[in-house]
Design an enzyme around this catalytic site. Sequence first.
Site, PDB file in Angstrom:
ATOM      1  N   ARG B  51       7.510 -58.386  24.385  1.00  0.00           N
ATOM      2  CA  ARG B  51       6.781 -57.305  24.680  1.00  0.00           C
ATOM      3  C   ARG B  51       7.313 -56.395  25.908  1.00  0.00           C
ATOM      4  O   ARG B  51       7.831 -55.184  25.580  1.00  0.00           O
ATOM      5  CB  ARG B  51       5.411 -57.760  24.831  1.00  0.00           C
ATOM      6  N   THR B  52       7.334 -56.897  27.195  1.00  0.00           N
ATOM      7  CA  THR B  52       7.922 -56.217  28.019  1.00  0.00           C
ATOM      8  C   THR B  52       9.457 -55.692  27.810  1.00  0.00           C
ATOM      9  O   THR B  52       9.976 -54.577  28.263  1.00  0.00           O
ATOM     10  CB  THR B  52       8.049 -57.083  29.403  1.00  0.00           C
ATOM     11  N   LYS B  80      25.715 -70.753  33.405  1.00  0.00           N
ATOM     12  CA  LYS B  80      26.619 -71.438  33.783  1.00  0.00           C
ATOM     13  C   LYS B  80      26.674 -71.726  35.524  1.00  0.00           C
ATOM     14  O   LYS B  80      27.594 -72.109  35.954  1.00  0.00           O
ATOM     15  CB  LYS B  80      27.989 -70.665  33.719  1.00  0.00           C
ATOM     16  N   ARG B 101      13.616 -59.792  34.538  1.00  0.00           N
ATOM     17  CA  ARG B 101      12.358 -60.783  34.735  1.00  0.00           C
ATOM     18  C   ARG B 101      12.964 -61.872  34.692  1.00  0.00           C
ATOM     19  O   ARG B 101      14.372 -62.386  34.355  1.00  0.00           O
ATOM     20  CB  ARG B 101      11.916 -60.865  32.976  1.00  0.00           C
ATOM     21  N   HIS B 129       4.171 -58.471  38.649  1.00  0.00           N
ATOM     22  CA  HIS B 129       4.645 -57.535  37.559  1.00  0.00           C
ATOM     23  C   HIS B 129       4.439 -56.266  37.757  1.00  0.00           C
ATOM     24  O   HIS B 129       3.082 -55.809  36.987  1.00  0.00           O
ATOM     25  CB  HIS B 129       3.935 -58.329  36.300  1.00  0.00           C
TER      26      HIS B 129
END
Lengths: 138, 304
Positions: B51-52, B80, B101, B129
């Site tokens: 969604r974001t 990695k 994020r 957020h």
Amino acid sequence: MIVDAIKNGIVIDHITAGHAMELYSILELDKLDCTVAVLINVPSKKKGKKDIIKVDTLLDVDFDVLGYVDPNITVSIIKDSKVEKKLEMKLPSTVTNVIKCKNPRCITSTEQELDHIFKLTNAEKKIYRCVYCESKAK
Amino acid sequence: MRSLIDIKDLSIEEIDELIVKANDIIENPKKYVHACDGLKLATLFFEPSTRTRLSFEAAMYELGGNVLGFSEAQSSSAAKGESVSDTVKTVSCYADIIAMRHPKEGAPLVASRKASVPIINAGDGGHNHPTQTLTDLLTIHREKGRFNNLTIGFCGDLKFGRTVHSLIEAMSRYQNIKVVLISPVELKLPSYIKHDVLRAHNIEYVQTTNLEDVMPTLDILYMTRVQRERFFNEDDYVRLKDSYILTPEKLVNAKEDLCIMHPLPRVNEISTEIDSDSRACYFKQVLNGKFIRMALILKLLGVE
């Protein structure tokens, strides 16, 4: 008990009784070559008893660390057997690499090279929070 | 160069500016279709959040810009063992702005200190957020026409719900705000937020376990999901997840102009029967999220 006066060095005074060894360890005084005197439970008019640390060299001390551990501490800088400066500690606004963030969800838990930085968010209650995750210092 | 890591990074005036810009974008979309021509947004999603991520990507495309990035850590160099610092230094060479994020709290702050382009925190674990909070603020402003003189009920998971914490923090800066905290005892708002935010700003608040009792007083009802990923213990999650479900019956005594919000995704905490109620604003929130992100991208890129 008599401890010799120092010619050039520092005296960390008014340490809350019982906390001198904690400071000794944080300041890594065990790594010094010079004379270091740790006096524990010294009679004090103001506090009943206190601890004192005398270091026989002009050590570059991180005052933020001292202020964080015990804001009641005073530090005297001794030069040519005279007190050149007497400093009163206070709670520092930030401390770096003194406290470790214990929050397993914090980025510092995985990125090892990051400094652990805490900022003072409540001076009255002496609350420090991690700048990354805002967890309270424990 | 500025980044947005925490909603507190923005002053009330800057939030107002973003709201004005978002409203202008909504009213005059054509004005902005080439605003970011030739510019690139990198979406670095070290954990999935469709969604974001899509909201950011849609925002950049609607501004005429382009998007690159990854949607999970496994498809990035993090798999990695590359550090966040190195990743953003590298991506700074390719993109003009980064939306990040990350499951670890504070990762976007680390990124903002190392990157040479603006970083937008698109969610860091259970911590911040800020674009969700901006989305919520735009929705409140569009639905209510103001930020002052509002009674806001927060319902559900108030302990782990970061959207709740951020919105409380943001709303506490306005006048005559009353907060009603509705949650099971196990998921109450953390005491440091009550102390550092509500009490510090003299915000009147009540705590209750009963949604229906307080329903008539609310101008806004902010529902939240009890999130499985925030629990260490599955049994606790199963026991608490159905605690507060909003149904038409519970809305009987609600105000006619109540604004029902939810950061989504919902599981079952709002009955689908409510979707057709004019007071349901949660899908409008989704759309507002895209517009406020467009406004934010323009601001951070310095594009008028």
